[in-house]
Design an enzyme around this catalytic site. Structure first.
Site, short mmCIF file in Angstrom:
data_model
loop_
_atom_site.label_atom_id
_atom_site.label_comp_id
_atom_site.label_asym_id
_atom_site.label_seq_id
_atom_site.Cartn_x
_atom_site.Cartn_y
_atom_site.Cartn_z
N HIS A 79 -4.08 -7.14 0.87
CA HIS A 79 -5.05 -6.06 1.04
C HIS A 79 -5.48 -5.53 -0.32
CE1 HIS A 79 -4.71 -5.34 5.48
NE2 HIS A 79 -3.71 -6.16 5.26
N GLN A 106 -5.58 -4.74 10.05
CA GLN A 106 -4.94 -6.03 10.35
C GLN A 106 -4.23 -6.02 11.71
OE1 GLN A 106 -2.59 -7.75 7.16
NE2 GLN A 106 -1.35 -8.89 8.60
N CYS A 120 -11.03 -3.82 5.27
CA CYS A 120 -10.31 -2.72 5.90
C CYS A 120 -11.28 -1.57 6.18
CB CYS A 120 -9.14 -2.24 5.05
SG CYS A 120 -9.54 -0.95 3.89
N GLU A 121 -11.12 -0.96 7.35
CA GLU A 121 -12.06 0.08 7.74
C GLU A 121 -11.80 1.40 7.03
OE1 GLU A 121 -11.55 0.14 11.93
OE2 GLU A 121 -9.96 1.64 11.90
N HIS A 122 -10.68 1.51 6.34
CA HIS A 122 -10.38 2.76 5.64
C HIS A 122 -11.01 2.84 4.26
CE1 HIS A 122 -6.66 2.42 8.36
NE2 HIS A 122 -7.56 3.20 8.94
N HIS A 123 -11.14 1.70 3.59
CA HIS A 123 -11.66 1.70 2.22
C HIS A 123 -12.87 0.77 2.04
CE1 HIS A 123 -7.34 2.75 1.97
NE2 HIS A 123 -7.77 3.65 1.11
N CYS A 159 -7.25 -3.01 -0.95
CA CYS A 159 -7.19 -1.54 -1.06
C CYS A 159 -5.81 -1.10 -1.53
CB CYS A 159 -7.56 -0.88 0.26
SG CYS A 159 -6.43 -1.22 1.62
ZN LIG Z 1 -7.67 0.07 3.14
#
Ligand SMILES: [Zn+2]
Length: 197
Positions: free
Chosen positions: A154, A126, A85-88, A156
């Site tokens: 996920h 996703q 995931c690009e956020h975490h 994260c």
């Molecule tokens: Zn994430």
């Protein structure tokens, strides 16, 4: 991923410097035995996990197109997905199911998992991953319809306790007949859920 990759020495060195600094910042001792080679290993792992940036998914399909009058649904089920995931920058992984209805052109079946890999081996969300796979197949094969369903866990959410353990996120994207025709979409969903093996 099946293929191995060539690691860029310059990039490995640069990444390793930063990963070493991260070890410092989280309170670790990068000079202790178990961590000595960790920055370099992480630098290589990161290059492996983001190798999709160097792959053109359209080319994968375009190099394996065959002209055929077959016009029934073609479905590839249970394609393994490993992404981050690009956020975490934490993993998410699961399965993709992809179908298309040919319009004069088909593609070698092994190419669809490779397209999934090419888009998964990047920093992703996703939802975008689902759309990118759908759009690549629509663009290159111009079929009468494309369907993509992805189910992933996920880390994260699960490792940070944001979501209950073992829950999965499902996303889907359709074009053409899968969008217009309820019966076609239902046939796809039934085939995805059927346990044929
Ligand atoms: Zn994430």
């Amino acid at each position: 991923m099946r293929e191995s990759i060539e690691y860029n020495e310059e990039k490995t060195k640069k990444l390793a410097i930063h990963f070493g600094e991260i070890l410092n910042q989280i309170g670790e001792d990068p000079t202790r035995e178990g961590l000595l080679k960790t920055p370099e290993r992480q630098a290589k792992a990161m290059q492996f996990l983001t190798q999709g940036y160097d792959i053109n998914p359209d080319t994968i399909i375009e190099q394996a197109i065959f002209h055929e009058e077959y016009s029934e649904m073609v479905i590839v089920k249970d394609i393994d997905i490993y992404s981050m995931c690009e956020h975490h920058i934490l993993p998410f992984f699961g399965k993709a199911h992809v179908a298309y209805i040919p319009n004069g052109k088909i593609v070698g079946l092994s190419k669809i998992p490779r397209v999934v890999d090419a888009y998964s081996r990047r920093l992703q969300v996703q939802e975008r991953l689902t759309l990118e796979i759908r759009d690549c197949i629509q663009r290159t094969l111009n079929p009468k319809g494309v369907a993509v369903v992805i189910e992933c866990s996920h880390m994260c959410m699960q490792m940070r306790g944001v979501q209950k353990q073992n829950s999965a996120t499902t996303s889907s994207a359709f074009t053409g007949l899968f969008m217009k025709n309820d019966a076609t979409r239902k046939e796809f969903i039934n085939l995805v859920q059927a346990k044929l093996h």
